[in-house]
Write an enzyme that holds these catalytic residues in place. Structure first.
Site, mmCIF file in Angstrom:
data_model
loop_
_atom_site.group_PDB
_atom_site.id
_atom_site.type_symbol
_atom_site.label_atom_id
_atom_site.label_comp_id
_atom_site.label_asym_id
_atom_site.label_seq_id
_atom_site.Cartn_x
_atom_site.Cartn_y
_atom_site.Cartn_z
ATOM 1 N N ASP A 12 5.141 -1.196 2.646
ATOM 2 C CA ASP A 12 3.888 -1.477 3.325
ATOM 3 C C ASP A 12 2.855 -1.784 2.230
ATOM 4 O O ASP A 12 3.071 -1.487 1.052
ATOM 5 C CB ASP A 12 3.488 -0.251 4.150
ATOM 6 C CG ASP A 12 2.147 -0.409 4.819
ATOM 7 O OD1 ASP A 12 1.885 -1.466 5.413
ATOM 8 O OD2 ASP A 12 1.344 0.544 4.747
ATOM 9 N N ASP A 14 -1.339 -1.916 2.620
ATOM 10 C CA ASP A 14 -2.532 -1.073 2.684
ATOM 11 C C ASP A 14 -2.143 0.376 2.947
ATOM 12 O O ASP A 14 -1.442 0.684 3.921
ATOM 13 C CB ASP A 14 -3.458 -1.552 3.806
ATOM 14 C CG ASP A 14 -3.919 -2.991 3.600
ATOM 15 O OD1 ASP A 14 -4.458 -3.282 2.525
ATOM 16 O OD2 ASP A 14 -3.732 -3.814 4.517
ATOM 17 N N ASP A 170 2.989 4.434 4.907
ATOM 18 C CA ASP A 170 2.141 5.611 5.095
ATOM 19 C C ASP A 170 1.811 5.895 6.551
ATOM 20 O O ASP A 170 1.086 6.848 6.846
ATOM 21 C CB ASP A 170 0.828 5.440 4.322
ATOM 22 C CG ASP A 170 -0.071 4.360 4.925
ATOM 23 O OD1 ASP A 170 0.415 3.215 5.086
ATOM 24 O OD2 ASP A 170 -1.235 4.646 5.245
#
Length: 224
Positions: A12, A14, A170
């Protein structure tokens, strides 16, 4: 068998590789000034960065109706593109982790829900344009995370079976996408989370508090 790095890793963006929250806080501040609205604090915006533009607009401008915030999405993206990278920085340990993966011959790429054109703007800011083997954005395909299609597409693009890749993210939808793609996963606890998120229940193969933990083979799920 001694631990080893996986053959391929998909990340991922951001909240996992890039701490982009400062860019988004600046974006929303400019928009607030234009529209005569209160400026949202970083503490309000930061936890929802991984949820996307609409979630950020919702917490920044709660006084607006949903339709009014929806109409601001194009302005949000245009404003963000105008200052992209001015305030963002890599999370601690990310640079060393990527160096370790490169040194080990591991292929790595990015699968993000950020629009692809914005993600591509970021690559040269960190010298990733020749290191990142594949980039899939939220608008690259007909589906985005938590659907498995972006991960499956990225694995195919680098000629790897899903089981040979590890996905690092995240947000819970990152882990859900990996599970649906039959891909091992790592939960990046250093990223953005709401207070009531429960990453221990996401089902990731492993969780880490820092990116530096992934600089060593022992930090990774072992794959075939």
């Amino acid at each position: 068998m001694d631990p080893r790095f996986p053959p391929a890793v998909l990340f991922d963006l951001d909240g996992t590789l890039l701490d982009s929250a400062p860019d988004f806080v600046a974006t929303l501040a400019l928009m607030a000034q234009r529209h005569g609205l209160p400026v949202a604090s970083a503490q309000v915006v930061r936890p929802v960065v991984s949820k996307g533009s609409r979630a950020m607009l919702a917490v920044a401008f709660p006084q607006l109706q949903t339709e009014a915030r929806e109409a601001l999405v194009p302005e949000f993206l245009d404003t963000y593109q105008g200052l992209i990278g001015q305030h963002a920085q890599l999370f601690d340990g990310v640079a060393g982790m990527l160096d370790a993966l490169d040194a080990a011959g591991c292929v790595w790429g990015i699968v993000t829900n950020k629009p692809e054109y914005l993600a591509r703007d970021i690559l040269p800011q960190h010298g990733w344009q020749d290191r990142c083997a594949v980039l899939v954005g939220g608008d690259t395909l007909a589906q985005k995370k938590p659907h498995p299609l972006p991960l499956l597409h990225a694995a195919a693009a680098i000629d790897m079976a899903p089981a040979q890749c590890v996905y690092v993210g995240d947000d819970q939808r990152d882990i859900l996408a990996a599970q649906a793609a039959a891909m091992p996963s790592v939960g990046a606890l250093w990223g953005y989370r709401l207070a009531d998120d429960q990453p221990l229940q996401w089902g990731a193969d492993c969780l880490h508090d820092t990116a530096a933990a992934l600089s060593q083979p022992a930090g990774w799920p072992q794959v075939p």
